[in-house]
Scaffold this motif. Structure first.
Motif, PDB file in Angstrom:
ATOM      1  N   UNK A 178    -115.816  14.254  22.351  1.00  0.00           N
ATOM      2  CA  UNK A 178    -115.197  13.426  21.316  1.00  0.00           C
ATOM      3  C   UNK A 178    -113.987  14.081  20.669  1.00  0.00           C
ATOM      4  N   UNK A 179    -113.874  15.405  20.777  1.00  0.00           N
ATOM      5  CA  UNK A 179    -112.793  16.090  20.072  1.00  0.00           C
ATOM      6  C   UNK A 179    -111.758  16.766  20.964  1.00  0.00           C
ATOM      7  N   UNK A 180    -112.097  17.041  22.204  1.00  0.00           N
ATOM      8  CA  UNK A 180    -111.182  17.846  23.024  1.00  0.00           C
ATOM      9  C   UNK A 180    -110.785  17.213  24.355  1.00  0.00           C
ATOM     10  N   UNK A 181    -111.528  16.234  24.821  1.00  0.00           N
ATOM     11  CA  UNK A 181    -111.284  15.668  26.144  1.00  0.00           C
ATOM     12  C   UNK A 181    -110.398  14.438  26.019  1.00  0.00           C
ATOM     13  N   UNK A 182    -109.471  14.297  26.959  1.00  0.00           N
ATOM     14  CA  UNK A 182    -108.586  13.129  26.970  1.00  0.00           C
ATOM     15  C   UNK A 182    -108.513  12.565  28.384  1.00  0.00           C
ATOM     16  N   UNK A 183    -108.079  11.314  28.512  1.00  0.00           N
ATOM     17  CA  UNK A 183    -107.960  10.721  29.847  1.00  0.00           C
ATOM     18  C   UNK A 183    -107.087  11.586  30.755  1.00  0.00           C
TER      19      UNK A 183
END
Length: 160
Positions: A61-66
């Motif tokens: 929720x805080x560090x992963x992006x598409x």
């Protein structure tokens, strides 16, 4: 229902979304190792992943992006219904590669599972809607989006 413990490498398709009871859900796009042997228009495989582990949930929720490449390890369940995507309950997560840092220009629409948000480079506030167009609220900043979605789900009894 067929289950097995395995590791799956894939790209995050959309921003991971908070789920019920402190879980997180995200899709991994998986390409087969023998991609050259497949037709050019062969579809990618999508694995629906969930986790309730607090460390994994926080990371997602805080560090992963598409676009991030992840190795998700856990219990894979293939449902007996043809065409249903496999589901992976993640108990370990490793970031293999990160996507380029997105540069916001003007306005950008993005998805959080069943929710749509609008980023505007000129303001910190972020309007949030369901994918069906129902108004959810205005997040004071991008860090508050998950909380706003969680509140909306609690008040409305689940997913959008």
């Amino acid at each position: 229902m067929d289950t097995k413990h395995c590791a799956v490498d894939g790209w995050v398709d959309a921003i991971p979304a908070p789920g019920p009871r402190d879980t997180v859900t995200f899709d991994l796009v998986v390409r087969p190792a023998d991609i050259d042997a497949l037709a050019a228009d062969a579809p990618d495989t999508v694995v629906i992943c969930t986790s309730g582990d607090p460390r994994i949930t926080h990371e997602l929720l805080n560090c992963i992006q598409p676009g991030d490449l992840l190795r998700a390890t856990g219990t894979l369940v293939q449902l007996p219904t043809p065409g249903e995507p496999a589901r992976l309950t993640v108990d370990a997560l490793e970031v293999l590669d990160t996507a380029l840092v997105p540069v916001l220009r003007e306005m950008v629409l993005d998805r959080y599972g069943d929710y749509v948000v609008i980023f505007d480079a000129d303001t910190d506030t972020v309007p949030v809607f369901t994918a069906h167009g129902q108004w959810v609220g205005l997040a004071d900043n991008p860090d508050v989006i998950a909380t706003l979605i969680d509140i909306h789900q609690r008040v409305n009894g689940g997913d959008a």
